[in-house]
Design a protein around this motif. Structure first.
Motif, mmCIF file in Angstrom:
data_model
loop_
_atom_site.group_PDB
_atom_site.id
_atom_site.type_symbol
_atom_site.label_atom_id
_atom_site.label_comp_id
_atom_site.label_asym_id
_atom_site.label_seq_id
_atom_site.Cartn_x
_atom_site.Cartn_y
_atom_site.Cartn_z
ATOM 1 N N ILE A 76 -40.537 22.254 5.019
ATOM 2 C CA ILE A 76 -39.187 21.954 4.537
ATOM 3 C C ILE A 76 -39.257 21.420 3.109
ATOM 4 C CG2 ILE A 76 -37.217 20.403 4.845
ATOM 5 C CD1 ILE A 76 -37.751 20.549 7.854
ATOM 6 N N ALA B 214 -38.060 22.317 14.655
ATOM 7 C CA ALA B 214 -39.082 22.338 13.613
ATOM 8 C C ALA B 214 -39.130 23.685 12.902
ATOM 9 C CB ALA B 214 -40.448 22.019 14.217
ATOM 10 N N LEU B 215 -39.009 24.769 13.651
ATOM 11 C CA LEU B 215 -39.076 26.084 13.005
ATOM 12 C C LEU B 215 -37.733 26.482 12.415
ATOM 13 C CD1 LEU B 215 -41.267 28.107 15.487
ATOM 14 C CD2 LEU B 215 -41.895 27.246 13.256
ATOM 15 N N VAL C 216 -40.030 24.252 0.623
ATOM 16 C CA VAL C 216 -38.864 25.110 0.404
ATOM 17 C C VAL C 216 -37.867 24.416 -0.511
ATOM 18 C CG1 VAL C 216 -36.858 26.063 1.569
ATOM 19 C CG2 VAL C 216 -39.120 26.427 2.520
ATOM 20 N N MET C 217 -37.633 23.132 -0.243
ATOM 21 C CA MET C 217 -36.696 22.389 -1.083
ATOM 22 C C MET C 217 -37.229 22.262 -2.498
ATOM 23 S SD MET C 217 -35.166 19.474 1.424
ATOM 24 C CE MET C 217 -34.396 18.627 0.087
ATOM 25 N N CYS D 105 -44.214 21.585 9.682
ATOM 26 C CA CYS D 105 -42.859 22.059 9.361
ATOM 27 C C CYS D 105 -42.168 21.106 8.413
ATOM 28 C CB CYS D 105 -42.033 22.204 10.638
ATOM 29 S SG CYS D 105 -42.447 23.684 11.560
ATOM 30 N N THR E 168 -35.222 24.556 11.100
ATOM 31 C CA THR E 168 -34.712 23.862 9.910
ATOM 32 C C THR E 168 -35.163 24.503 8.602
ATOM 33 O OG1 THR E 168 -34.935 21.875 11.245
ATOM 34 C CG2 THR E 168 -34.308 21.584 8.956
ATOM 35 N N PRO E 169 -36.474 24.786 8.410
ATOM 36 C CA PRO E 169 -36.830 25.423 7.139
ATOM 37 C C PRO E 169 -36.174 26.787 6.947
ATOM 38 C CG PRO E 169 -38.790 25.049 8.479
ATOM 39 C CD PRO E 169 -37.652 24.497 9.224
ATOM 40 N N ILE F 154 -32.649 26.138 5.780
ATOM 41 C CA ILE F 154 -32.619 25.669 4.395
ATOM 42 C C ILE F 154 -32.877 26.828 3.445
ATOM 43 C CG2 ILE F 154 -33.777 24.233 2.698
ATOM 44 C CD1 ILE F 154 -34.218 22.173 4.781
ATOM 45 N N LEU F 155 -33.874 27.658 3.826
ATOM 46 C CA LEU F 155 -34.203 28.810 2.981
ATOM 47 C C LEU F 155 -33.009 29.739 2.861
ATOM 48 C CD1 LEU F 155 -36.691 29.737 1.489
ATOM 49 C CD2 LEU F 155 -37.321 31.112 3.455
#
Lengths: 387, 468
Positions: free
Chosen positions: B433, A355-356, B436-437, B429, A358-359, A362-363
């Motif tokens: 996501i 959960a932590l 962010v996208m 989260c 993945t973002p 992506i960032l």
């Protein structure tokens, strides 16, 4: 079973009434032997008098239990139970279940200290109970044995008070709540009341325990806060009744560990849990010494070993009374050495990581892509005059 | 007394068609308080409009404020308890599309408001009766009926606001309505426990009867809202006659076929909406026992801290709305709100730090997200699709809430609070996501979601070159 030092597995064997030819009914001595690479743990459960669990840690692999049965049965002879060779004994400790208190909680406070003396019903003296035959309930494969009994009065016609001892070869957890984390140095004692008729309309129960220590007394209870309640939902504390060497409170010699929760159904759901709290530990006064109540303590420790006692009170104000389900169970670990410490399950750790993570990824990737695009795409040109 | 005189003058003007032109507006001078175009009268109307939603927000969170009592008295598991919230959300999965249509075409704003208020009242009464009769299925039906009225009432409230306050005051009115709603929730959290204990003293013991009586008393607020609806209907009809204006419409046009034209950023906004709100409302629903067990709060303290999110959002929403309006850059604010919520949930899960800090962060970030997220829909979707987009957003938000409420209950029953908090962190989260996208997609496409306020004003000026 193989001895695997690196996995801390012990070879566990059970033996009932070692060295006895014939015994009077109602007396049983269970000897559980857990053998490590260079030491041994002996667990002894005896139903003569008050049920007692004795733990002895020796630093030899060939130590064994010697019982002088005729002397043992008189309950008057120190040394009628010995662990040979006696010089190899590193530490020992005993847990005695002495009394079951019942009180009429008319004001619904669940606090025995504030309940008037007159509301206390005569306690059940566990030394006067008749116990079932351990031979029938012994399970050598699962390393468990159960003692069930009653005092023969009308309350126990349809029910009984039971204790179950489990010994373990390695680290693990029980499936049922409270799913305490055990290791090979600990044994688990589960006590429960099933079907016993309450003697008052608003009965609540309280269990009295006494701990007899060899060198040091179990004189304090540490309540440790834990953020993880995965295995016992809504319980964030662990209580540990420990004994330490003098002046070294960080080392633990022997312990009793439990989560302050009891359950009101044999297969509990979330709403069947009821908190419990302890009072004590206090030194046991002269007239109540456990050697009188427990044959095993008398035989191993002598007539007057020092002891400390606590009372475990079940339920809190507002919770349903015992008569609603007529079932109450509580589990504790008794062991030597450092008590086991809970940790997060792999599922929780992996969910948080994904959960932590993945973002972040992506960032990062997005940022890299944007930078790359900026350097690759040429900037718009300024018009140059045509000439 | 003055009312009767005006009613006679109205009747007089109706009978005489030729005189309608003359009597439009305050032909005979009306006192300030009874003149529909005067500010004082509109403030009176505003008061009734604000209290219109009070009852439904008060009763929406009744289960949360009485969580221990409901579970004990009705002998429930946590999963069954959360069904009370799920059943509220189910009808709104469909009604979010129909609400505008019902108000515009079928009932009209006045009758529609009254009908929805009646649903709210009846729903709460059925809910309380289910407790009195010790029938849980009846309580679930009551929440379902309550849900039919509750969300549609909010649409009606907004339509009244637009009708009476279009122009510069509208944002302030929306803000006030939202604050009143939050006030209703806060009062509920802090009072219902006290009401229950007084009824226990009266009845002599706890049990489903005590619970039923407490819930019936809570229903009085719904009756109060119904009275406001009737008064508003009367005042609106009167204003229509005096000012000769049309009945208000929601102005929403719902065309389900528009869904296939929704751009990718809009779907990301939907994901943010679902992922975020399912980590707030079910958490508040289960919060009381969490604070009692983990942080050793007393029940009264636990209820108070559970209401902090609402208490903070009442004053914070207008302020933060003002700030977002002035600075623009909506995506950045949404990102801040989501990250702050994640931090708050992680604090609650993995530490024993004072939960007032985490709940305050949650309150601020919840208000910030509401101010920054919902206007973004208007930036990505043309105006004629706006009704459909908002309806869809509300619909899947309710679908998410219904499903996650049930899931949260079962998770708690089997795995405890840490796992539940980790689950909520995972939901936030997911929203993170999506934000962010959204930022990256908007940046790459050189879109206009993240413009500062001045740049957006310039863009709007360029888009309408013939306005001068």
């Amino acid at each position: 079973m193989e001895l695997l030092q690196q996995n801390k597995m012990f070879a566990v064997s059970l033996e009932l009434n070692p060295g006895a030819n014939s015994l009077p009914p109602g007396v049983d001595l269970l000897h559980v032997r857990a053998q490590g690479v260079n030491d041994t743990l002996h667990f002894l459960l005896c139903s003569q008098g008050a049920p007692t669990l004795l733990l002895v840690h020796t630093n030899s692999t060939v130590s064994k239990v010697q019982v002088d049965w005729p002397a043992f049965l008189t309950r008057n002879a120190t040394g009628s139970l010995k662990v040979e060779p006696e010089s190899s004994i590193v530490h020992s400790s005993a847990m005695v279940f002495t009394r079951l208190w019942e009180y009429d909680d008319v004001n619904d406070t669940a606090d025995p200290d504030s309940v008037p003396r007159s509301s206390f019903l005569p306690p059940y003296e566990l030394q006067n109970f008749t116990w079932s035959d351990m031979n029938r309930t012994l399970d050598p494969a699962a390393h468990t044995a159960t003692l069930c009994g009653g005092d023969g009065s009308s309350s126990f016609i349809n029910g009984s008070f039971c204790l179950q001892l489990s010994a373990f070869e390695s680290e693990g957890r029980d499936r049922g709540w409270p799913s305490l984390l055990h290791n090979a140095n600990s044994s688990q004692m589960k006590v429960w009341l099933s079907g016993v008729s309450p003697r008052a309309n608003q009965s609540r129960f309280s269990l009295e325990l006494q701990a007899v220590g060899g060198a040091s007394l179990m004189d304090r209870v540490d309540v440790v806060r834990s953020i993880d309640d995965e295995y016992t939902p809504s319980i964030f504390k662990v209580s540990q009744w420990v004994s330490s060497p003098p002046n070294q409170t960080s080392t633990v010699l022997s312990y009793a560990q439990w989560k302050p929760v009891a359950y009101r159904q044999p297969v509990p759901v979330f709403e069947d849990s009821t908190p419990c709290h302890h009072s004590g530990p206090v030194p046991v006064p002269q007239r109540e010494r456990p050697a009188a109540a427990s044959g095993l303590v008398r035989a191993f420790y002598g007539p007057e070993p020092p002891a400390a006692g606590i009372n475990m009170t079940f339920s809190i104000a507002g919770d349903p009374y015992y008569s609603v389900t007529k079932f109450l169970s509580w589990t504790m670990l008794v062991g030597l050495g450092t008590p086991p410490v809970d940790s997060f399950s792999p599922l929780v750790l992996s969910i948080m990581a994904v959960a932590l993570g993945t973002p972040m990824i992506i960032l990062l990737l997005g940022g890299v892509y944007v930078c790359v695009r900026k350097t690759v795409t040429p900037l718009p040109q300024v018009y140059e005059p045509i000439n | 007394m003055a009312d009767i005189e005006e009613r006679q003058s109205l009747l007089g003007s109706e009978e005489d068609d030729d005189d309608i032109q003359r009597d439009r507006g305050p032909g005979r001078p009306l006192s300030a308080i009874s003149d529909p175009s005067h500010l004082l009268h509109r403030i009176i109307v505003l008061i009734f409009m604000c209290f219109l939603g009070f009852g439904s927000y008060f009763c929406y969170d009744n289960p949360a404020s009485l969580q221990t009592e409901v579970i004990l008295d009705m002998r429930l598991t946590t999963a069954s308890f959360m069904q009370l919230y799920a059943w509220y959300s189910w009808p709104n999965v469909v009604l979010c599309f129909l609400g505008g249509f019902l108000i515009d075409r079928v009932f009209g704003i006045r009758l529609g408001t009254i009908i929805f208020s009646v649903f709210v009242c009846i729903g709460q009464v059925i809910f309380a009766s289910g407790a009195l009769l010790n029938r849980f299925w009846l309580m679930e039906i009551g929440r379902f009926v309550f849900g039919i009225g509750g969300e549609s009432l909010a649409v009606a409230q907004n339509t009244y606001a637009v009708n009476w306050f279009k122009g510069k005051e509208l944002n302030l009115v929306f803000g006030l309505q939202l604050s009143m709603a939050r006030l209703g929730s806060t009062v509920n959290m802090n009072i219902m426990g006290w009401v229950y204990s007084r009824i226990t003293d009266l009845v002599g013991h706890t049990g489903y009867t005590t619970l039923g009586v407490s819930l019936m008393i809570a229903g009085i607020t719904c009756l109060f809202s119904l009275i406001c609806a009737l008064v508003l209907g009367f005042l609106d009809k009167r204003a229509e006659k005096i000012l000769n204006k049309e009945q208000g419409k929601t102005g929403e046009v719902i065309k389900l076929t528009d869904v296939k034209d929704f751009p990718f950023p809009l779907w990301l906004i939907f994901i943010i909406c679902v992922g975020y709100y399912v980590a707030i409302f079910p958490f508040i629903g289960l919060g009381q026992v969490f604070f009692i067990e983990k942080f050793n709060f007393s029940p009264a303290e636990a209820r108070a801290i559970n209401s902090v999110v609402y208490i903070i959002s009442a004053p914070a929403s207008p302020l933060l709305g003002f700030m977002v309006d002035k600075t623009g850059k909506n995506i950045v604010w949404v990102l801040c709100a989501v990250v702050t919520t994640l931090i708050a949930h992680m604090m609650l899960a993995f530490t024993f730090w004072n939960p007032w800090i985490a709940m305050s962060l949650l309150g601020v970030s919840y208000s910030l997200l509401a101010c920054a997220l919902w206007p973004m829909v208007a930036f990505v979707v043309p105006e004629h699709q706006l009704g459909t987009a908002y309806g869809f957003m509300q619909s899947i938000q309710n679908l998410g809430l219904a499903l996650i409420s049930m899931a949260a209950g079962s998770i708690l029953d089997t795995r405890g609070y840490l796992f539940l908090e980790v689950f909520f962190c995972a939901c936030v989260c997911l929203a993170l996501i999506a934000v962010v996208m959204l930022y990256l997609v908007d940046y790459v496409r050189a879109g206009d979601l993240n413009l500062s306020a001045s740049a957006r004003v310039k863009l709007q000026k360029e888009a309408t070159p013939d306005s001068e």
